[in-house]
Design a protein around this motif. Structure first.
Motif, PDB file in Angstrom:
ATOM      1  N   ARG A 167       0.823  -1.218   0.000  1.00 36.79           N
ATOM      2  CA  ARG A 167       0.000   0.000   0.000  1.00 36.79           C
ATOM      3  C   ARG A 167       0.854   1.265   0.000  1.00 36.79           C
ATOM      4  O   ARG A 167       0.463   2.283  -0.583  1.00 36.79           O
ATOM      5  N   THR A 168       2.031   1.214   0.616  1.00 31.25           N
ATOM      6  CA  THR A 168       2.898   2.395   0.593  1.00 31.25           C
ATOM      7  C   THR A 168       3.487   2.625  -0.797  1.00 31.25           C
ATOM      8  O   THR A 168       3.767   3.765  -1.166  1.00 31.25           O
ATOM      9  N   ILE A 169       3.682   1.557  -1.559  1.00 25.59           N
ATOM     10  CA  ILE A 169       4.153   1.719  -2.937  1.00 25.59           C
ATOM     11  C   ILE A 169       3.149   2.538  -3.738  1.00 25.59           C
ATOM     12  O   ILE A 169       3.498   3.500  -4.424  1.00 25.59           O
ATOM     13  N   VAL A 170       1.888   2.172  -3.634  1.00 22.73           N
ATOM     14  CA  VAL A 170       0.833   2.890  -4.350  1.00 22.73           C
ATOM     15  C   VAL A 170       0.744   4.328  -3.864  1.00 22.73           C
ATOM     16  O   VAL A 170       0.637   5.271  -4.658  1.00 22.73           O
ATOM     17  N   ALA A 171       0.813   4.510  -2.559  1.00 19.79           N
ATOM     18  CA  ALA A 171       0.696   5.854  -1.982  1.00 19.79           C
ATOM     19  C   ALA A 171       1.838   6.755  -2.413  1.00 19.79           C
ATOM     20  O   ALA A 171       1.633   7.931  -2.737  1.00 19.79           O
ATOM     21  N   ALA A 172       3.057   6.219  -2.431  1.00 26.10           N
ATOM     22  CA  ALA A 172       4.213   7.036  -2.810  1.00 26.10           C
ATOM     23  C   ALA A 172       4.141   7.457  -4.269  1.00 26.10           C
ATOM     24  O   ALA A 172       4.424   8.609  -4.613  1.00 26.10           O
ATOM     25  N   LEU A 173       3.753   6.525  -5.138  1.00 27.66           N
ATOM     26  CA  LEU A 173       3.677   6.855  -6.561  1.00 27.66           C
ATOM     27  C   LEU A 173       2.628   7.926  -6.833  1.00 27.66           C
ATOM     28  O   LEU A 173       2.755   8.693  -7.793  1.00 27.66           O
ATOM     29  N   ALA A 174       1.612   7.997  -6.005  1.00 28.36           N
ATOM     30  CA  ALA A 174       0.530   8.953  -6.212  1.00 28.36           C
ATOM     31  C   ALA A 174       0.844  10.345  -5.669  1.00 28.36           C
ATOM     32  O   ALA A 174       0.067  11.278  -5.902  1.00 28.36           O
ATOM     33  N   ARG A 175       1.978  10.482  -4.976  1.00 32.67           N
ATOM     34  CA  ARG A 175       2.266  11.743  -4.297  1.00 32.67           C
ATOM     35  C   ARG A 175       3.632  12.283  -4.714  1.00 32.67           C
ATOM     36  O   ARG A 175       4.662  11.803  -4.232  1.00 32.67           O
ATOM     37  N   PRO A 176       3.663  13.305  -5.563  1.00 27.27           N
ATOM     38  CA  PRO A 176       4.933  13.874  -6.026  1.00 27.27           C
ATOM     39  C   PRO A 176       5.834  14.347  -4.891  1.00 27.27           C
ATOM     40  O   PRO A 176       7.060  14.364  -5.040  1.00 27.27           O
ATOM     41  N   ALA A 177       5.259  14.712  -3.760  1.00 28.56           N
ATOM     42  CA  ALA A 177       6.058  15.219  -2.647  1.00 28.56           C
ATOM     43  C   ALA A 177       6.965  14.155  -2.046  1.00 28.56           C
ATOM     44  O   ALA A 177       7.892  14.484  -1.290  1.00 28.56           O
ATOM     45  N   THR A 178       6.731  12.892  -2.369  1.00 24.52           N
ATOM     46  CA  THR A 178       7.607  11.843  -1.844  1.00 24.52           C
ATOM     47  C   THR A 178       8.901  11.727  -2.639  1.00 24.52           C
ATOM     48  O   THR A 178       9.811  10.994  -2.231  1.00 24.52           O
TER      49      THR A 178
END
Length: 215
Positions: A182-193
């Motif tokens: 789930r963190t993989i999906v979340a990181a890809l969706a957020r440019p700030a990461t």
């Protein structure tokens, strides 16, 4: 995004692939064993047969050409030091270089909580080869021109995912592989990461909220 998921039959990758597909991405899961294609395709991903240990630069370019992003979830497991270096260091670095050459600009590395060139693992420790290989690959990624994120999950478990993590943890604990997916999906969706090394355990904060707070 069109994503190359390296290590596509790994436990984390098999959990991440359907979530990425559900999020609207096209997923090309890279596997070495053709017998694993059915498992991969059951997730909604497309299976791509390739032995990342033997690819030359041209082979890597062909593998990643046309992709928007690379997710590195491969690993040799640390049992064989030579193979650990070949996969976790050399192949990982080769994939980064190819991603730059062919324009797969987004790169997400699944590393581990204590990854660092200053890892402090003694040379006679069986974990040393893995710690060195991951640290050198991560450092190469930081020096690249890619839009990179490094995830540093703590000790992996097979517990059911809670969808909640602690992104502020200062000591390694445990985290379910489902939450890592789930963190993989979340990181890809957020440019700030981008440009961040994000370490975490299982915790109490919803993953999306935790990643929304990354600045």
């Amino acid at each position: 995004m069109d994503i190359a998921l390296i290590g596509g039959h790994g436990k984390v990758a098999l959990l991440a692939a359907p979530l990425l597909v559900e999020a609207g991405h096209t997923v090309h899961s890279v596997i070495r064993n053709p017998e694993h294609a059915g498992d991969v395709e059951a997730t909604g991903a497309q299976a791509v047969l390739s032995d990342i240990e033997t690819l030359d630069a041209g082979g890597w370019d062909d593998l990643l050409r046309g992709r928007d992003a690379v997710v590195w979830a491969a690993g040799a497991g640390g049992g064989n030091p030579e193979r650990t270096v070949a996969v976790d260091q050399d192949a990982a670095i080769a994939s980064m270089d190819a991603a730059q050459r062919v324009g797969a600009e987004r790169y997400l590395m699944v590393s581990y909580f204590g990854a660092s060139l200053d890892h402090g693992v003694p040379e006679d420790n069986p974990f040393h080869a893995y710690a060195e290989a991951k640290a050198r690959a991560d450092e190469h990624l930081r020096g690249s021109e890619l839009t990179w994120t490094i995830l540093g999950p703590s000790g992996l478990t097979l517990e059911e995912p809670t969808g909640r993590i602690d992104l502020t943890a200062v000591e390694s604990g445990t985290v379910s592989r489902g939450n890592v997916a789930r963190t993989i999906v979340a990181a890809l969706a957020r440019p700030a990461t981008a440009g961040k090394f994000l370490t975490y355990n299982d915790g109490e904060q919803e993953i999306g909220e935790a990643f929304d707070a990354v600045r």
